[in-house]
Design an enzyme around this catalytic site. Structure first.
Site, mmCIF file in Angstrom:
data_model
loop_
_atom_site.group_PDB
_atom_site.id
_atom_site.type_symbol
_atom_site.label_atom_id
_atom_site.label_comp_id
_atom_site.label_asym_id
_atom_site.label_seq_id
_atom_site.Cartn_x
_atom_site.Cartn_y
_atom_site.Cartn_z
ATOM 1 C CG ASP A 18 -1.941 -1.069 1.190
ATOM 2 O OD1 ASP A 18 -1.889 -1.875 0.238
ATOM 3 O OD2 ASP A 18 -2.778 -1.138 2.110
ATOM 4 C CB ALA A 19 3.901 2.114 1.950
ATOM 5 C CG ASP B 170 -0.744 5.086 -0.109
ATOM 6 O OD1 ASP B 170 -1.650 4.784 -0.909
ATOM 7 O OD2 ASP B 170 -0.789 4.833 1.112
ATOM 8 C CG LEU C 108 -33.425 -10.263 -14.848
ATOM 9 C CD1 LEU C 108 -32.326 -10.974 -14.081
ATOM 10 C CD2 LEU C 108 -33.412 -10.689 -16.299
ATOM 11 C CD GLU D 187 -24.221 -13.388 -15.772
ATOM 12 O OE1 GLU D 187 -24.481 -12.366 -15.102
ATOM 13 O OE2 GLU D 187 -24.174 -13.391 -17.008
ATOM 14 C CE LYS E 61 -32.549 -11.071 -9.316
ATOM 15 N NZ LYS E 61 -32.352 -9.816 -8.658
ATOM 16 C CG ASP F 131 -29.658 -8.178 -2.640
ATOM 17 O OD1 ASP F 131 -30.356 -7.497 -3.410
ATOM 18 O OD2 ASP F 131 -30.036 -8.544 -1.511
ATOM 19 N NE ARG G 61 -34.300 -1.705 -13.926
ATOM 20 C CZ ARG G 61 -35.543 -1.590 -13.474
ATOM 21 N NH1 ARG G 61 -35.763 -0.955 -12.355
ATOM 22 N NH2 ARG G 61 -36.547 -2.096 -14.136
ATOM 23 C CD GLU H 51 -27.250 -5.477 -9.292
ATOM 24 O OE1 GLU H 51 -27.395 -5.258 -10.516
ATOM 25 O OE2 GLU H 51 -28.197 -5.590 -8.491
ATOM 26 C CE1 TYR I 282 -26.358 -6.809 -15.244
ATOM 27 C CE2 TYR I 282 -25.411 -7.279 -13.085
ATOM 28 C CZ TYR I 282 -26.366 -6.652 -13.865
ATOM 29 O OH TYR I 282 -27.318 -5.877 -13.267
ATOM 30 C CE LYS J 58 -27.555 -12.001 -17.281
ATOM 31 N NZ LYS J 58 -26.390 -11.135 -17.024
ATOM 32 C CE LYS K 35 -36.020 -12.332 -5.582
ATOM 33 N NZ LYS K 35 -35.527 -10.973 -5.436
ATOM 34 C CB CYS L 134 -19.113 -4.262 32.683
ATOM 35 S SG CYS L 134 -18.462 -5.587 31.684
ATOM 36 C CB CYS M 182 -15.170 -6.752 34.569
ATOM 37 S SG CYS M 182 -15.539 -5.107 33.967
ATOM 38 C CB CYS N 159 -17.299 -2.277 29.929
ATOM 39 S SG CYS N 159 -16.146 -2.634 31.258
ATOM 40 C CB CYS O 41 -13.419 -5.501 30.993
ATOM 41 S SG CYS O 41 -14.857 -6.526 30.707
HETATM 42 S S1 IVH Z 1 -29.018 -9.142 -16.041
HETATM 43 C C1 IVH Z 1 -32.571 -7.348 -18.641
HETATM 44 N N1 IVH Z 1 -27.381 -10.254 -14.369
HETATM 45 O O1 IVH Z 1 -31.251 -8.104 -10.908
HETATM 46 C C2 IVH Z 1 -32.151 -7.376 -17.237
HETATM 47 N N2 IVH Z 1 -29.022 -8.741 -13.533
HETATM 48 O O2 IVH Z 1 -34.135 -8.438 -10.993
HETATM 49 C C3 IVH Z 1 -30.720 -7.670 -17.179
HETATM 50 N N3 IVH Z 1 -28.900 -8.385 -11.126
HETATM 51 O O3 IVH Z 1 -32.038 -5.127 -12.567
HETATM 52 C C4 IVH Z 1 -30.240 -7.958 -15.851
HETATM 53 N N4 IVH Z 1 -27.190 -9.711 -10.749
HETATM 54 O O4 IVH Z 1 -30.033 -5.129 -10.954
HETATM 55 C C5 IVH Z 1 -28.421 -9.412 -14.528
HETATM 56 N N5 IVH Z 1 -25.837 -11.279 -12.977
HETATM 57 C C6 IVH Z 1 -26.865 -10.447 -13.149
HETATM 58 C C7 IVH Z 1 -27.458 -9.776 -12.072
HETATM 59 C C8 IVH Z 1 -28.551 -8.916 -12.307
HETATM 60 C C9 IVH Z 1 -28.073 -8.896 -10.217
HETATM 61 C C10 IVH Z 1 -30.018 -7.455 -10.833
HETATM 62 C C11 IVH Z 1 -30.104 -6.273 -11.767
HETATM 63 C C12 IVH Z 1 -31.458 -6.379 -12.373
HETATM 64 C C13 IVH Z 1 -32.185 -7.186 -11.363
HETATM 65 C C14 IVH Z 1 -33.359 -7.866 -11.980
#
Ligand code: IVH
Length: 672
Positions: A33-34, A37, A83, A113, A115, A117, A136, A179, A231, A295, A319, A411, A414, A429, A434
């Site tokens: 890191d140094a 930097d 989706l 792939e 998904k 979050d 989006r 994402e 993606y 996909k 899901k 506490c 202790c 505490c 402690c």
């Molecule tokens: S493809 C046409 N790939 O899930 C839609 N989406 O529920 C293309 N998401 O809006 C989305 N991982 O925010 C795609 N590997 C992935 C994803 C992904 C998470 C999210 C994305 C999308 C939402 C749909």
């Protein structure tokens, strides 16, 4: 302009980009890191001397100067669809049937792939340079958050020309979608910071990521450590490559961070296998996923299959069931952590949550208890993500005989005093010795960035403390080989190794020791400032509040905490023991810069328009001045930006001179 300067700038930028990629994308750094930097500082220095050579894609330009007033709205060239979700294998089979039927094929290749979050984002690259990042939004129209997106360190601000040329013609202007996420560690960190600032916790990493990307001040976004996986690749609304798998590989080759966990599935059963595997493994990831995206690999079929009103027919989400369950709160108890933080924890009727028996959940702090309105005997919905301690989502039914939890005055481990600092959510505490803190203090003391004692992990610390071999940090230095060799999972050789590690740690610099002591609010950086300023632990221990406040970045809160630490008799005894053991109590004192501003003290407050705080500080320091954390009579100038804080009021009250950014530059030029 000498050609050599331009050359050096370009070379530095290339080098920095390379190392950013190694660190943030490949997770395989080549330099420390140094060292990194140092390269960055060199580039900043040259760019400051030659501002005309600064380009928006320079690695120095990740964090913008001025906060935005608002985010301009932008229409997506092609709507960002979402989706359809499926929850069962049957629904997923239906999807496969539909695709095969519409495509008129017996078998379809899919890409599976994770998904992720987070929140989706579209980025435009023009001639290889990141030109725009748009959320989006409602799918048709999003917000331009380019300045914030640029703070994501794994994201290339510019694609290497070689890679770009290798790609194809389309690479001149393309869009990538992906994402934005916040890894679990970054999420925890953000919440710790929010708690310390008296702000409410983020509920989950997705909310944290979404909230962060909509921050108007990109400097705050930069601190949140967002990350982004790409993606999707599009050119004028169309996927330019014949296969999605190739697109993912191409994105990776262009330098983007592509999630490594995807699979080309030649048969539908491979998709199911992938889903099954990740159901098991998803807790081990460093970030949250909520399912799998499937996909169609052949992108020519995408056009053919088309889309419904809101989602494409060539992709679908499977899901995972949320790892949630309802159960009853048996009790709420106070648990003491390393820094002495007392966390209320709910003891639950054991319940199975996605294959794991859960019997307690964290309630974080008293504010959270209030927010949830939770009482003992209530029925609650709990949730588990990753290997972190489960959380309570909400109360689903209040018990008629529910009992309220109150924070204990002493506490629970202790019997020490319990204290809540002003403006803080947490109770603590205050007794440093402690036993509850001791284990955690030892782990922190031994950790890599502190004293770096390899081999001193959880299991060993537990035994050392429980068997009474270690009662304070200094006892580590009087451990004997046979004491260690007799412990569980230890032997002669590992005892010898550990002793060698402990011995070697004595040579650590003062700053490390200071950080290792675990003084509240004294992180690595502050420890370095303190060590540099005082040059010895004794001097620091004897410092008055006023003297502490002279140290860079030390404000009243840190000063108070340091004073409290050294006031405690047990801590002073501990330090004497550490000194006798031969640890480094003396450090190098930072060299005082000589210059026009020698001896002048500055305080910065508010947001400067043209310089980040770090930049302003460096300018002042290079001229020989010093920047301190708070205003006193000794302060020569308070530099006031937009929305100044209480330091401005204090300056006026004390009659200290206040100047703006322009005047600061003049002062630097002419000397105070
Ligand atoms: S493809 C046409 N790939 O899930 C839609 N989406 O529920 C293309 N998401 O809006 C989305 N991982 O925010 C795609 N590997 C992935 C994803 C992904 C998470 C999210 C994305 C999308 C939402 C749909």
């Amino acid at each position: 302009m000498p050609k050599s300067v331009e050359k050096e700038i370009e070379k530095l930028r290339e080098l920095i980009r390379h190392h950013e990629h190694r660190y943030y994308v490949s997770d395989d750094p080549e330099i420390s890191d140094a060292e990194f930097d140092k390269l960055m500082r060199r580039l900043q220095d040259i760019e400051r001397e030659h501002p005309e050579l600064v380009t928006p894609d320079s690695p120095t330009q990740r964090v913008g100067g001025k906060p935005a007033e608002e985010f301009p709205k932008v229409r997506h060239p092609k709507p960002m669809m979402s989706l359809d979700n499926t929850y069962t294998v049957e629904e997923l089979r239906d999807f496969d049937h539909r695709v095969r039927e519409l495509a008129g094929r017996d078998r379809i290749e899919y890409v599976a792939e994770l998904k992720l979050d987070g929140l989706s984002m579209a980025l435009t690259y023009q001639n290889g340079v990141l030109a725009r990042g748009v959320t989006r939004g409602d799918g048709n129209e999003g917000e331009d958050v380019t300045a914030n997106v640029k703070t994501i360190r794994s994201l290339p601000l510019r694609i290497e020309p070689k890679k770009l040329a290798a790609a194809a013609d389309w690479a001149k202007r393309f869009e990538v979608r992906g994402e934005v996420i916040m890894a679990r560690r970054a999420f925890e960190l953000a919440n710790v910071q929010r708690e310390a600032a008296g702000e409410p916790r983020f509920a989950n990493p997705r909310n944290a990521a979404a909230g962060s990307i909509r921050q108007l001040d990109s400097r705050i976004v930069a601190e949140r450590r967002l990350d982004m996986f790409l993606y999707f690749l599009q050119v004028e609304g169309v996927e330019p490559l014949p296969e999605h798998a190739t697109a993912l590989e191409t994105l990776k080759k262009l330098g983007f961070k592509v999630n490594p966990h995807w699979r080309l599935c030649r048969a539908f059963d491979d998709v199911l296998a992938f889903i099954g595997e990740w159901e098991e493994k998803r807790d081990k990831l460093e970030y949250d996923i909520d399912g799998i995206v499937v996909k169609v690999n052949d992108t020519r079929l995408w056009e053919e299959l088309g889309a419904t009103a809101k989602s494409p027919r060539w992709a679908i989400a499977y899901k995972y069931s949320p790892r949630q369950a309802t159960t009853v709160v048996r009790d709420i108890r106070a648990q003491v952590g390393r820094t002495g933080t007392i966390t209320p924890v709910a003891d639950l009727e054991p319940v199975d949550v996605g294959g794991v028996t859960v019997s307690h959940a964290t309630l974080h702090n008293m504010d959270e208890i209030e927010r949830l309105g939770i009482k003992i005997r209530d029925t609650v919905l709990i949730q588990r993500a990753g290997e972190v301690i489960p959380q309570v989502v909400k109360v689903t039914r209040h018990a008629a005989d529910g009992r309220e939890f109150t924070m204990p005055k002493k506490c629970p481990v202790c019997g020490g005093e319990v204290h809540r600092a002003e403006g803080e959510v947490a109770y603590r505490c205050v007794n440093v010795s402690c036993p509850a803190k001791l284990k955690e203090s030892l782990l922190h003391f031994a950790s890599r960035r502190a004293m770096n004692i390899d081999g001193l992990g959880d299991a060993l610390v537990d035994q050392l403390v429980d068997k009474g071999l270690v009662r304070d940090l200094a006892d580590l230095y009087s451990l004997k080989k046979d004491e260690l060799a007799n412990l569980e999972r230890m032997g002669e050789k590992s005892a010898e190794n550990l002793l060698a590690e402990i011995e070697a740690s004595k040579k650590n610099e003062l700053a490390r020791l200071l950080f290792a002591l675990g003084i509240r609010f004294v992180g690595e950086r502050t420890a370095e400032f303190l060590a540099g300023h005082f040059g010895s632990l004794e001097k620091l221990a004897a410092a008055t509040e006023e003297e502490l406040l002279e140290v860079e970045e030390v404000g009243p809160k840190i000063a108070q905490s340091i004073l409290e630490f050294f006031r405690e008799k047990r801590n002073r005894t501990l330090l004497e023991k550490l000194k006798k053991a031969g640890l480094q109590f003396d450090g190098k004192r930072a060299r005082k810069a000589e210059g026009k501003l020698s001896g002048k003290q500055f305080v910065l407050t508010g947001t400067l328009a043209q310089h980040s705080r770090d930049e302003a500080r460096r300018l002042i320091e290079e001229a020989g001045g010093r920047v301190v954390g708070s205003v006193s009579k000794k302060t020569d100038y308070v530099v006031v930006g937009a929305d100044p804080g209480s330091k401005f009021d204090k300056a006026r009250a004390l009659g200290v001179k206040t100047i703006d950014e322009k005047q600061l530059l003049k002062v630097i030029e002419q000397g105070g």
